[in-house]
Design a protein around this motif. Structure first.
Motif, PDB file in Angstrom:
ATOM      1  N   GLU A 227       0.810  -1.222   0.000  1.00  0.00           N
ATOM      2  CA  GLU A 227       0.000   0.000   0.000  1.00  0.00           C
ATOM      3  C   GLU A 227       0.839   1.266   0.000  1.00  0.00           C
ATOM      4  OE1 GLU A 227      -3.484   0.053   2.421  1.00  0.00           O
ATOM      5  OE2 GLU A 227      -3.785  -2.119   2.251  1.00  0.00           O
ATOM      6  N   CYS A 318       2.271  -0.499   8.891  1.00  0.00           N
ATOM      7  CA  CYS A 318       1.895  -1.843   8.457  1.00  0.00           C
ATOM      8  C   CYS A 318       2.406  -2.883   9.441  1.00  0.00           C
ATOM      9  CB  CYS A 318       2.468  -2.138   7.072  1.00  0.00           C
ATOM     10  SG  CYS A 318       2.094  -3.814   6.460  1.00  0.00           S
ATOM     11  N   TYR A 337      -1.315  -8.991   6.112  1.00  0.00           N
ATOM     12  CA  TYR A 337      -0.962  -7.683   6.661  1.00  0.00           C
ATOM     13  C   TYR A 337      -2.188  -6.830   6.998  1.00  0.00           C
ATOM     14  CZ  TYR A 337      -1.965  -6.006   1.921  1.00  0.00           C
ATOM     15  OH  TYR A 337      -2.578  -5.726   0.734  1.00  0.00           O
ATOM     16  N   HIS A 338      -1.916  -5.799   7.773  1.00  0.00           N
ATOM     17  CA  HIS A 338      -2.936  -4.820   8.154  1.00  0.00           C
ATOM     18  C   HIS A 338      -2.278  -3.449   8.112  1.00  0.00           C
ATOM     19  CE1 HIS A 338      -5.568  -2.733  11.276  1.00  0.00           C
ATOM     20  NE2 HIS A 338      -6.437  -3.145  10.378  1.00  0.00           N
ATOM     21  N   THR A 395     -12.574  -6.918   9.719  1.00  0.00           N
ATOM     22  CA  THR A 395     -13.139  -6.298   8.524  1.00  0.00           C
ATOM     23  C   THR A 395     -14.458  -5.599   8.846  1.00  0.00           C
ATOM     24  OG1 THR A 395     -12.097  -7.948   7.100  1.00  0.00           O
ATOM     25  CG2 THR A 395     -13.976  -6.751   6.189  1.00  0.00           C
ATOM     26  N   PRO A 400     -10.105  -3.521   7.096  1.00  0.00           N
ATOM     27  CA  PRO A 400      -9.819  -4.847   6.531  1.00  0.00           C
ATOM     28  C   PRO A 400      -8.333  -5.171   6.472  1.00  0.00           C
ATOM     29  CG  PRO A 400     -10.439  -3.313   4.799  1.00  0.00           C
ATOM     30  CD  PRO A 400     -10.697  -2.604   6.097  1.00  0.00           C
ATOM     31  N   TRP A 401      -8.060  -6.464   6.452  1.00  0.00           N
ATOM     32  CA  TRP A 401      -6.697  -6.972   6.338  1.00  0.00           C
ATOM     33  C   TRP A 401      -6.462  -7.412   4.893  1.00  0.00           C
ATOM     34  CZ3 TRP A 401      -6.164 -12.342   5.273  1.00  0.00           C
ATOM     35  CH2 TRP A 401      -7.361 -13.061   5.317  1.00  0.00           C
ATOM     36  N   GLY A 402      -5.187  -7.697   4.583  1.00  0.00           N
ATOM     37  CA  GLY A 402      -4.860  -8.086   3.220  1.00  0.00           C
ATOM     38  C   GLY A 402      -3.945  -9.298   3.174  1.00  0.00           C
ATOM     39  N   ARG A 404      -0.974 -10.916   0.420  1.00  0.00           N
ATOM     40  CA  ARG A 404      -0.199 -10.764  -0.793  1.00  0.00           C
ATOM     41  C   ARG A 404       0.591 -12.034  -1.060  1.00  0.00           C
ATOM     42  NH1 ARG A 404       4.267  -6.170  -0.554  1.00  0.00           N
ATOM     43  NH2 ARG A 404       5.378  -7.794   0.614  1.00  0.00           N
TER      44      ARG A 404
END
Length: 407
Positions: A227, A318, A337-338, A395, A400-402, A404
């Motif tokens: 991000e 992060c 991650y968040h 969320t 929300p979290w992600g 990758r």
């Protein structure tokens, strides 16, 4: 659920602002040694309908904390103080028969003769000595339930349950591009805790070797954060995840690395060389005669309160967990991650990003415990509990979290 929140600093105040929006909370008593801080946290909440009250409380006074838990009819103690006060609060909750949550575990001490190879007293060792008593009490002690440790441990459990068949390494990686206008040196989190975790020997876990230590700031690597944060050099730092994750998640190696930057590391090294990281009190002259003071407390008093920096801060932070292993016979590598943007957290909650990101996680845990989704007895880390309900609720809270894929 009735909660005794001990500590009305930046994280504690953010906890109140997040919890005020959730229906599970019946009442929260906000306690602090400085009553004005507790009162300010409560006064800032609009239309809380009497669900919050302020109390003066000394976190080091175990009996006073126990009495407060009983008198306020609390179901749980949420510890938002620094790690010095973990054990009296931990014991008070046990004595009062309530649940307990913290965001940092009991303090470590280096090995007396071989500090950069062997562990001395590890983070959380004092708490685990009482694990049997907590099991017998029928109450839950949830340790390390902030963002790191906390959400990072939830990510580790989720990866083990749903993303991998075998895990080679779990590495918590923390980085940010935050800047604070007007300050050359203004840590975004408690400098007392930052000094403790950054200058102590970092702990690494390997399945064949167990827990061992290295020199501070060892094994530098550049990690690319998502991000828009980008590449940040990260180094080994002592942290609870390395002591918690291997107890419940099968992994060959566990590490924690923090993106500190050369300038920050240099300043910490100078503090250490001058003895200003010490917690041993020294005698200094005062207007009424000699006084005893801890050098680390002096450093903390000279720096701005991290909770007040939000209006001057820009950027994102992060927190995440990098996992490498095998799924369905193929190599896999992911980063869960968040990310929190300071502009967003200040606009939505009036709390700077780092303290807000820490505070949201114990509130979610409290809601899961109140609803019976997370349950049990004894001392556990977040990775001992089902991860999916937590991540779904994160969320639902609007943050929300992600995930990758790295390869």
């Amino acid at each position: 659920m009735r909660v005794l929140l001990v500590g009305a600093g930046g994280v504690g105040t953010a906890v109140t602002r997040i919890a005020a929006r959730r229906d599970f909370l019946t009442h929260m008593t906000v306690a602090d040694y400085d009553l004005s801080r507790a009162e300010s946290a409560v006064a800032a909440l609009e239309e809380h309908e009497g669900r919050f009250s302020a109390l003066r409380l000394d976190a080091s006074d175990e009996d006073a904390v126990r009495r407060a838990l009983v008198e306020e009819r609390c179901d749980v103690l949420l510890n938002a103080t620094d790690p010095r006060f973990v054990m009296p609060l931990f014991r008070a909750a046990l004595a009062a028969g309530t649940h307990y949550l913290d965001m940092a575990m009991s303090l470590s001490s280096p090995h007396s003769t071989d500090p950069y190879e062997r562990c001395g007293v590890k983070l959380g060792d004092e708490q685990f000595e009482l694990a049997g008593e907590w099991e017998r009490s029928g109450r839950l002690a949830l340790a390390g339930m902030g963002v790191e440790p906390g959400l990072s441990d939830v990510f580790a459990r989720y990866a083990a349950d749903e993303l991998f068949d075998e895990i080679e390494e779990i590495g918590v990686r923390d980085g940010a591009d935050l800047t604070v206008e007007g300050y050359d040196f203004a840590p975004s989190f408690s400098i007392w805790t930052t000094i403790e975790e950054c200058l102590n020997p970092p702990v690494v876990y390997e399945k064949e070797r167990g827990w061992f230590t290295t020199a501070p700031f060892s094994e530098p690597e550049v990690f690319d954060f998502p991000e828009g944060i980008g590449p940040v050099e990260c180094v080994n730092v002592e942290h609870e995840e390395v002591l918690l994750i291997p107890r419940w998640v099968d992994a060959r190696r566990v590490t924690f690395k923090y993106g500190l930057g050369d300038d920050f590391i240099a300043k910490l090294k100078v503090l250490h060389e001058l003895g200003l990281d010490s917690t041993t009190e020294v005698t200094v002259p005062g207007p009424g005669g000699p006084v005893q003071v801890s050098p680390r407390d002096v450093v903390a008093a000279c720096l701005p309160d991290p909770a007040t920096l939000g209006d001057r801060m820009t950027g994102k932070t992060c927190a995440g967990t990098w996992v490498k292993g095998v799924k369905d016979g193929a190599d896999r590598e992911v980063y869960l991650y968040h990310v929190v943007d300071n502009q967003w957290s200040m606009r939505e909650y009036g709390s700077q990003a780092v303290v807000w990101q820490t505070a949201i996680n114990p509130v979610i845990a409290l809601e899961l415990i109140a609803g019976g989704v997370w349950s049990g007895s004894g001392l556990v880390g977040p990775e001992a509990l089902p991860p999916r309900p937590f991540l779904d609720l994160l969320t639902a809270y609007g943050s929300p979290w992600g995930l990758r894929e790295e390869i």
